[in-house]
Design a protein around this motif. Sequence first.
Motif, mmCIF file in Angstrom:
data_model
loop_
_atom_site.group_PDB
_atom_site.id
_atom_site.type_symbol
_atom_site.label_atom_id
_atom_site.label_comp_id
_atom_site.label_asym_id
_atom_site.label_seq_id
_atom_site.Cartn_x
_atom_site.Cartn_y
_atom_site.Cartn_z
ATOM 1 N N PRO A 172 -6.982 -0.326 5.079
ATOM 2 C CA PRO A 172 -6.650 -1.558 5.819
ATOM 3 C C PRO A 172 -5.491 -2.340 5.204
ATOM 4 C CG PRO A 172 -9.030 -1.325 5.589
ATOM 5 C CD PRO A 172 -8.407 -0.288 4.699
ATOM 6 N N MET A 173 -5.121 -2.023 3.949
ATOM 7 C CA MET A 173 -4.034 -2.756 3.286
ATOM 8 C C MET A 173 -2.680 -2.090 3.458
ATOM 9 S SD MET A 173 -5.773 -4.073 -0.243
ATOM 10 C CE MET A 173 -6.194 -2.430 -0.820
ATOM 11 N N LEU A 174 -2.649 -0.890 4.038
ATOM 12 C CA LEU A 174 -1.386 -0.157 4.109
ATOM 13 C C LEU A 174 -0.338 -0.896 4.930
ATOM 14 C CD1 LEU A 174 -2.306 3.629 4.485
ATOM 15 C CD2 LEU A 174 -1.734 2.336 2.429
ATOM 16 N N ASN A 175 -0.757 -1.534 6.014
ATOM 17 C CA ASN A 175 0.231 -2.168 6.885
ATOM 18 C C ASN A 175 0.913 -3.352 6.208
ATOM 19 O OD1 ASN A 175 0.029 -0.394 9.066
ATOM 20 N ND2 ASN A 175 -1.755 -1.450 9.884
ATOM 21 N N TRP A 176 0.146 -4.218 5.554
ATOM 22 C CA TRP A 176 0.811 -5.347 4.898
ATOM 23 C C TRP A 176 1.557 -4.898 3.638
ATOM 24 C CZ3 TRP A 176 0.090 -6.815 -0.062
ATOM 25 C CH2 TRP A 176 -1.144 -6.562 -0.691
ATOM 26 N N LEU A 177 1.118 -3.782 3.046
ATOM 27 C CA LEU A 177 1.847 -3.225 1.915
ATOM 28 C C LEU A 177 3.091 -2.449 2.370
ATOM 29 C CD1 LEU A 177 -0.904 -1.816 -0.494
ATOM 30 C CD2 LEU A 177 0.839 -3.508 -1.066
#
Length: 400
Positions: free
Chosen positions: A118-123
């Motif tokens: 779930p953190m890949l997009n903001w990362l």
Amino acid sequence: MFLYTVIDSLQVVMDGLCRNFGIRPNRRTNRIELQNGDIKMSVTIMCTDMGEKAQNLIKEQAGELWRRFYQVETEHTDVKINLLHQIRQTKGILSIEYCFQDEGAEEKENTVYQTFFPMLNWLQAVMWIPGEEGREAGVYSAGEQGEKELLLSLEGSSQVGEFMPYPGRGGAPSENINQGQIKRRNKSREILKERGIYVPAHYPFLESGLQLQARSPEEIAERASALLTVALYSECLLSENQTPDQAMEFVKGIIEDMGEGIFSPREWEYLHNVDSTEEERIGFSWQYENLYVMEWALGLTFDLGFPTHTCDVSKAVSLLKDCHSIQDILDLSHPKSKKELMDACDLIFCLDWACVDARINRLPMPGKLDGGVVMERHKSLNWLTGAQDGAAWDQVKTHT
């Protein structure tokens, strides 16, 4: 597992991860330790702002991953091309190590995935997961809901229909860039996104429209007539095996009607060179593409279309077949505005970058573009907008 991000700041990545996990960042380390039941996870962050050693390691590791996927054979060509772009702009790598007791291993591994995907997009990151029994080695992304999606495996399979690289940071704002240029580029980027074609966020802007002097309708009509002449002349030499004298006889009427002054020095020399090579003749036969752009600029055809195929030659010729003077062409014309010309020029500027990059890296053209058509349109639109200080036709360049 390894996350490849376009973010170049250790602090930005560390602070974001710690906020997500509800822990305090430790400025003395680039590691984060996590535990969920018997699942232990360790994250090591390396970004380019950490110095030359980190920069070299990131370049080396990202380069190795790029080379591995460059060699992958797949039917998902556009996904592969854009994945290679994503890897190439890597500015940070997160190494994730995890371990747990064997019982319920599959469920626990899914827990690890749910922790990070779930953190890949903001990362602005993708994840490389090595293969093991029951799992393909591949690069994964996060779907809209943060779910795990296979972008491309080393075997060439994919679970996505399309993928656009994360944009990363654009170039530093400049006082020389105005709102018109920004708006124009944003419009181009939306069209590129719809087609799945990547261009770097830092790609330079075109000159401001305030600095350019668009060509007059009369100049465009003269250029269209010249292009029609050399293209028809070349077609006679190539497809009908005629002699230069016979080919000249075919276009003689156009020259008499429109005047000798419409031709560039290079075109006039070609028309009177009885020993022109086949390469020259093929090159000048491509002028049908430039002719079609001129006809579009004059409003003789409504839609320029996307440069995925060559123009309809018979249509391009027929649009001018009843014109026997420059004034005849002008009487039929409804010239495009300077804004329309600039919008088209900005888009082709971006598309030519994508084509040149594909050629350099020996990759297929993205979005099914025809690189030859793109290059010819780029030249025409540069000339139409008066780019490069209003360079004459023979001197117009198509730099990217």
